[in-house]
Design a protein around this motif. Structure first.
Motif, short mmCIF file in Angstrom:
data_model
loop_
_atom_site.label_atom_id
_atom_site.label_comp_id
_atom_site.label_asym_id
_atom_site.label_seq_id
_atom_site.Cartn_x
_atom_site.Cartn_y
_atom_site.Cartn_z
N PRO A 13 1.17 -1.34 0.08
CA PRO A 13 0.34 -0.18 0.19
C PRO A 13 1.06 1.52 -0.45
O PRO A 13 -0.23 2.58 -0.30
N TYR A 14 2.07 1.36 0.44
CA TYR A 14 2.03 1.90 0.74
C TYR A 14 4.20 2.48 -0.26
O TYR A 14 5.15 2.55 0.58
N PHE A 15 3.27 2.05 -1.34
CA PHE A 15 5.03 2.06 -2.46
C PHE A 15 5.92 3.20 -2.62
O PHE A 15 6.89 3.24 -2.96
N SER A 16 5.47 4.30 -3.00
CA SER A 16 5.23 5.46 -3.26
C SER A 16 4.40 6.56 -3.17
O SER A 16 3.62 6.20 -2.97
N TYR A 17 5.11 8.00 -2.54
CA TYR A 17 4.00 8.84 -2.45
C TYR A 17 4.79 9.89 -2.99
O TYR A 17 5.79 11.14 -3.26
N ASP A 18 3.31 10.13 -3.72
CA ASP A 18 2.90 11.37 -4.50
C ASP A 18 3.46 12.70 -3.84
O ASP A 18 2.45 13.34 -3.16
N ASN A 19 4.12 13.79 -3.53
CA ASN A 19 4.02 14.63 -3.03
C ASN A 19 3.25 16.29 -3.36
O ASN A 19 2.43 17.03 -2.83
N THR A 20 3.05 16.19 -4.63
CA THR A 20 2.25 16.59 -5.37
C THR A 20 0.42 16.60 -4.89
O THR A 20 -0.09 17.35 -4.68
N ARG A 21 0.26 15.31 -5.21
CA ARG A 21 -1.64 14.81 -4.39
C ARG A 21 -1.60 14.61 -3.21
O ARG A 21 -2.55 14.63 -2.39
N GLU A 22 -0.22 14.76 -1.71
CA GLU A 22 -0.04 13.98 -1.04
C GLU A 22 -0.83 12.76 -0.58
O GLU A 22 -1.71 12.40 -0.10
#
Length: 232
Positions: free
Chosen positions: A161-170
């Motif tokens: 579930p926490y593969f990659s964090y999108d900073n733009t979309r948070e």
């Protein structure tokens, strides 16, 4: 004089009705830049269509070529086995069957149904009450919301579930991995757009990949090797 005018008006109305009923598929391409209506449409290698929409119970078969924008709706069916479709927007109760080729951007809404058993879909978005079934092929990104469902069938399916964090979309992007069923057992990986997407996915895990020993079997084999070494 009034009678003749009435006849002309009726004839004009009948002509318009006839044209509307006859044209279930509308398309625009280089040969018909102003558009054309046909009953059925097959697209082959070398063909290039700017826009295609399909209505009623019409069927569009894409064997090759390029389609910039395709919008099936009504009870129409789209069969894609080759070529490249850049944007496909499945509406209402349409059906899309993908066995090959490439679709860059596929969205399904309403009560539409999408079946992916081959080919490549770079981006898959399902919403409303639409359904998507994926049993083979390649899907890059998956975004599902509303009352939509996505059925995925394969071996050794796992989800991070926490593969990659999108900073733009948070928002966190997840990762689905596994192996497709079939003689080749092709590995797959699908990135989920957000955490809510996973709630719309129905996983059909067929268990360990055939041909690979289970952990318990590996443990027994390891113990057997130790016994043989001690006896030696």
């Amino acid at each position: 004089m009034i009678r003749n005018t009435t006849v002309v008006i009726i004839a004009a109305v009948m002509c318009c009705i006839s044209t509307t009923v006859w044209g279930e598929i509308y398309f625009e391409n280089e040969s018909d830049p102003c558009g054309c209506f046909v009953d059925d449409l097959d697209i082959y290698d070398g063909d290039y269509y700017w826009y295609v929409d399909a209505d009623e119970t019409s069927v569009v078969d894409i064997f090759g070529g390029t389609v910039d924008e395709f919008a099936p709706f009504g009870f129409s069916t789209a069969n894609i086995s080759g070529g490249q479709t850049k944007v496909l927007d499945a509406l209402q109760t349409s059906r899309v069957n993908i066995t090959g080729g490439e679709v860059l951007d596929l969205s399904a809404s309403g009560q539409s149904m999408v079946s992916i058993i081959g080919g490549e879909v770079d981006w898959l978005y399902v919403s409303d009450g639409s359904e998507a079934t994926v049993v083979n092929g390649q899907v890059g990104y998956l975004w599902a919301e509303g009352l939509s469902t996505v059925d995925i069938t394969g071996y050794d399916i796992s989800y991070e579930p926490y593969f990659s964090y999108d900073n733009t979309r948070e928002a966190w992007e997840g990762l689905l991995t596994g192996y497709w069923q079939g003689s080749e057992s092709t590995p797959f990986s699908i990135i989920t757009w957000d955490e809510g997407t996973y709630d719309q996915i129905v996983l059909h895990d067929l268990g360990p990949l055939p041909g690979l020993p289970e952990p318990a079997t590996l443990l027994l084999l390891g113990c057997g090797m130790l016994v043989l070494r001690k006896r030696g």
